[in-house]
Design a protein around this motif. Structure first.
Motif, mmCIF file in Angstrom:
data_model
loop_
_atom_site.group_PDB
_atom_site.id
_atom_site.type_symbol
_atom_site.label_atom_id
_atom_site.label_comp_id
_atom_site.label_asym_id
_atom_site.label_seq_id
_atom_site.Cartn_x
_atom_site.Cartn_y
_atom_site.Cartn_z
ATOM 1 N N MET A 95 -15.901 -11.496 -2.052
ATOM 2 C CA MET A 95 -15.406 -11.339 -0.690
ATOM 3 C C MET A 95 -14.109 -10.553 -0.635
ATOM 4 O O MET A 95 -13.416 -10.573 0.358
ATOM 5 C CB MET A 95 -15.201 -12.705 -0.040
ATOM 6 N N THR A 96 -13.796 -9.815 -1.732
ATOM 7 C CA THR A 96 -12.485 -9.159 -1.822
ATOM 8 C C THR A 96 -12.574 -7.878 -2.628
ATOM 9 O O THR A 96 -13.299 -7.816 -3.619
ATOM 10 C CB THR A 96 -11.465 -10.098 -2.510
ATOM 11 N N PHE A 97 -11.818 -6.855 -2.219
ATOM 12 C CA PHE A 97 -11.569 -5.720 -3.096
ATOM 13 C C PHE A 97 -10.089 -5.363 -3.021
ATOM 14 O O PHE A 97 -9.438 -5.538 -1.988
ATOM 15 C CB PHE A 97 -12.466 -4.515 -2.790
ATOM 16 N N SER A 98 -9.553 -4.906 -4.159
ATOM 17 C CA SER A 98 -8.122 -4.662 -4.253
ATOM 18 C C SER A 98 -7.837 -3.491 -5.173
ATOM 19 O O SER A 98 -8.662 -3.105 -6.000
ATOM 20 C CB SER A 98 -7.399 -5.904 -4.788
ATOM 21 N N ILE A 99 -6.612 -2.953 -5.027
ATOM 22 C CA ILE A 99 -6.109 -1.927 -5.925
ATOM 23 C C ILE A 99 -4.665 -2.262 -6.249
ATOM 24 O O ILE A 99 -3.871 -2.583 -5.363
ATOM 25 C CB ILE A 99 -6.250 -0.517 -5.324
ATOM 26 N N SER A 100 -4.331 -2.226 -7.531
ATOM 27 C CA SER A 100 -2.972 -2.497 -8.006
ATOM 28 C C SER A 100 -2.515 -1.267 -8.772
ATOM 29 O O SER A 100 -3.242 -0.749 -9.619
ATOM 30 C CB SER A 100 -2.956 -3.720 -8.926
ATOM 31 N N ALA A 101 -1.291 -0.801 -8.490
ATOM 32 C CA ALA A 101 -0.895 0.497 -9.031
ATOM 33 C C ALA A 101 0.600 0.589 -9.275
ATOM 34 O O ALA A 101 1.406 -0.120 -8.662
ATOM 35 C CB ALA A 101 -1.323 1.617 -8.084
ATOM 36 N N ARG A 102 0.946 1.508 -10.174
ATOM 37 C CA ARG A 102 2.324 1.907 -10.449
ATOM 38 C C ARG A 102 2.484 3.363 -10.044
ATOM 39 O O ARG A 102 1.608 4.188 -10.317
ATOM 40 C CB ARG A 102 2.625 1.745 -11.933
ATOM 41 N N CYS A 103 3.593 3.680 -9.392
ATOM 42 C CA CYS A 103 3.919 5.063 -9.086
ATOM 43 C C CYS A 103 4.747 5.605 -10.238
ATOM 44 O O CYS A 103 5.889 5.170 -10.453
ATOM 45 C CB CYS A 103 4.693 5.162 -7.776
ATOM 46 N N ALA A 104 4.200 6.541 -10.985
ATOM 47 C CA ALA A 104 4.904 7.084 -12.140
ATOM 48 C C ALA A 104 6.165 7.837 -11.736
ATOM 49 O O ALA A 104 7.119 7.922 -12.523
ATOM 50 C CB ALA A 104 3.962 8.006 -12.917
ATOM 51 N N ARG A 105 6.202 8.373 -10.532
ATOM 52 C CA ARG A 105 7.363 9.159 -10.087
ATOM 53 C C ARG A 105 8.538 8.268 -9.707
ATOM 54 O O ARG A 105 9.680 8.545 -10.082
ATOM 55 C CB ARG A 105 6.965 10.051 -8.903
ATOM 56 N N THR A 106 8.278 7.181 -8.979
ATOM 57 C CA THR A 106 9.357 6.341 -8.447
ATOM 58 C C THR A 106 9.551 5.032 -9.205
ATOM 59 O O THR A 106 10.594 4.392 -9.067
ATOM 60 C CB THR A 106 9.084 5.990 -6.981
ATOM 61 N N GLY A 107 8.557 4.609 -9.962
ATOM 62 C CA GLY A 107 8.619 3.306 -10.605
ATOM 63 C C GLY A 107 8.235 2.159 -9.693
ATOM 64 O O GLY A 107 8.302 0.989 -10.100
ATOM 65 N N GLN A 108 7.832 2.454 -8.468
ATOM 66 C CA GLN A 108 7.373 1.403 -7.554
ATOM 67 C C GLN A 108 6.051 0.819 -8.042
ATOM 68 O O GLN A 108 5.259 1.485 -8.717
ATOM 69 C CB GLN A 108 7.178 1.964 -6.145
ATOM 70 N N PHE A 109 5.817 -0.426 -7.653
ATOM 71 C CA PHE A 109 4.518 -1.058 -7.845
ATOM 72 C C PHE A 109 3.978 -1.450 -6.483
ATOM 73 O O PHE A 109 4.727 -1.827 -5.586
ATOM 74 C CB PHE A 109 4.628 -2.313 -8.722
ATOM 75 N N GLY A 110 2.653 -1.371 -6.338
ATOM 76 C CA GLY A 110 2.047 -1.750 -5.084
ATOM 77 C C GLY A 110 0.670 -2.325 -5.280
ATOM 78 O O GLY A 110 0.007 -2.088 -6.308
ATOM 79 N N ILE A 111 0.253 -3.087 -4.309
ATOM 80 C CA ILE A 111 -1.087 -3.657 -4.310
ATOM 81 C C ILE A 111 -1.586 -3.699 -2.878
ATOM 82 O O ILE A 111 -0.826 -4.009 -1.954
ATOM 83 C CB ILE A 111 -1.092 -5.066 -4.956
ATOM 84 N N GLY A 153 5.623 -5.253 -12.597
ATOM 85 C CA GLY A 153 4.228 -4.867 -12.403
ATOM 86 C C GLY A 153 3.622 -5.496 -11.174
ATOM 87 O O GLY A 153 4.333 -5.985 -10.285
ATOM 88 N N ALA A 154 2.298 -5.482 -11.133
ATOM 89 C CA ALA A 154 1.543 -6.044 -10.021
ATOM 90 C C ALA A 154 0.328 -6.784 -10.568
ATOM 91 O O ALA A 154 -0.231 -6.406 -11.597
ATOM 92 C CB ALA A 154 1.100 -4.956 -9.050
ATOM 93 N N VAL A 155 -0.057 -7.848 -9.851
ATOM 94 C CA VAL A 155 -1.207 -8.655 -10.238
ATOM 95 C C VAL A 155 -2.025 -8.979 -8.997
ATOM 96 O O VAL A 155 -1.481 -9.471 -7.997
ATOM 97 C CB VAL A 155 -0.781 -9.979 -10.914
ATOM 98 N N ALA A 156 -3.311 -8.710 -9.053
ATOM 99 C CA ALA A 156 -4.248 -9.173 -8.033
ATOM 100 C C ALA A 156 -5.024 -10.345 -8.609
ATOM 101 O O ALA A 156 -5.590 -10.253 -9.702
ATOM 102 C CB ALA A 156 -5.215 -8.063 -7.643
ATOM 103 N N THR A 157 -5.043 -11.457 -7.904
ATOM 104 C CA THR A 157 -5.839 -12.605 -8.301
ATOM 105 C C THR A 157 -6.785 -12.934 -7.157
ATOM 106 O O THR A 157 -6.351 -13.148 -6.023
ATOM 107 C CB THR A 157 -4.955 -13.812 -8.677
ATOM 108 N N GLN A 158 -8.099 -12.935 -7.417
ATOM 109 C CA GLN A 158 -9.075 -12.995 -6.329
ATOM 110 C C GLN A 158 -10.362 -13.688 -6.762
ATOM 111 O O GLN A 158 -10.393 -14.353 -7.781
ATOM 112 C CB GLN A 158 -9.362 -11.578 -5.817
#
Length: 224
Positions: A1-17, A38-43
């Protein structure tokens, strides 16, 4: 019932999900990120404790694959869980337990991992990875592009109703924590609109928190 994306921006060092689901308030349970870590998706049958635990493990020096190995060893009822991690060096790891619901899959790319369950197609996570890689601009733009690509690739078996996007940067709090906790028809479109509203203001709110005396005014009635 879920889809997600977890990522690092190599340019800024930001993490997002970014994460979407047919159930309400998905980001409150599933999206976890920490600046510099970092970032973690738990689903799937979600255990929200896996998010902070995964971040703690990566903060201690473990890579995303090493942290996932520990979660699989230590986590309760791990057969029911789906987890995806990205660490401070852009290394990724993903896991779908044997009791993950419906059609499920995990896809990994450079600095990014996508995962989903109860999908219309196992190709959905890969479509998210490819859209993220093609997109340019701020991390939030790239995450939104991936979520739209998930819908274009078929998304979930049924309609999604909630979505959220979490972004962390150099400060200890999220610089973006945007949620559409329930929408009858188009939560991802509503999130995209909300991001366009927040994006030009995001850095100003960080500046106000760090030093109000030099920060931009709010530009609202009554603000002197």
């Amino acid at each position: 019932m879920t889809f997600s994306i977890s990522a690092r921006c190599a340019r800024t060092g930001q993490f997002g999900i970014a994460v979407s689901s047919s159930s309400p308030c998905v980001a409150a349970r599933c999206a976890h990120a920490r600046a510099g870590v970092g970032a973690v998706a738990t689903q799937n049958i979600t255990d929200p404790t896996l998010g902070p635990r995964g971040l703690d493990l990566m903060a201690s020096g473990l890579s995303a694959p090493q942290a996932l190995a520990r979660l699989r060893t230590e986590g309760a009822h791990i057969d029911y869980r789906q987890v995806a991690l990205v660490d401070a060096r852009g290394r990724t790891a993903g896991f779908s337990g044997p009791r993950t619901l419906g059609t499920h899959h995990v896809a990994e790319g450079e600095d990014v991992v996508a995962a989903g369950n109860l999908l219309s197609s196992p190709q959905v996570p890969q479509a998210m990875i490819e859209a993220f890689a093609r997109a340019h601009g701020p991390l939030g733009d790239r995450l939104i592009a991936a979520m739209k690509a998930a819908l274009d690739a078929g998304g979930e078996e049924g309609p999604v109703h909630s979505v959220g996007m979490l972004i962390v940067d150099e400060v200890s709090w999220p610089v973006a924590d945007l949620r559409v906790d329930w929408h009858e028809t188009d939560p991802i479109g509503a999130l995209a609109d909300l991001w366009e509203l927040w994006k030009p203001q995001m850095e100003a709110y960080v500046a106000r928190a760090l030093d109000p005396s030099t920060a931009p005014s709010y530009g609202v009635p009554g603000d002197r």
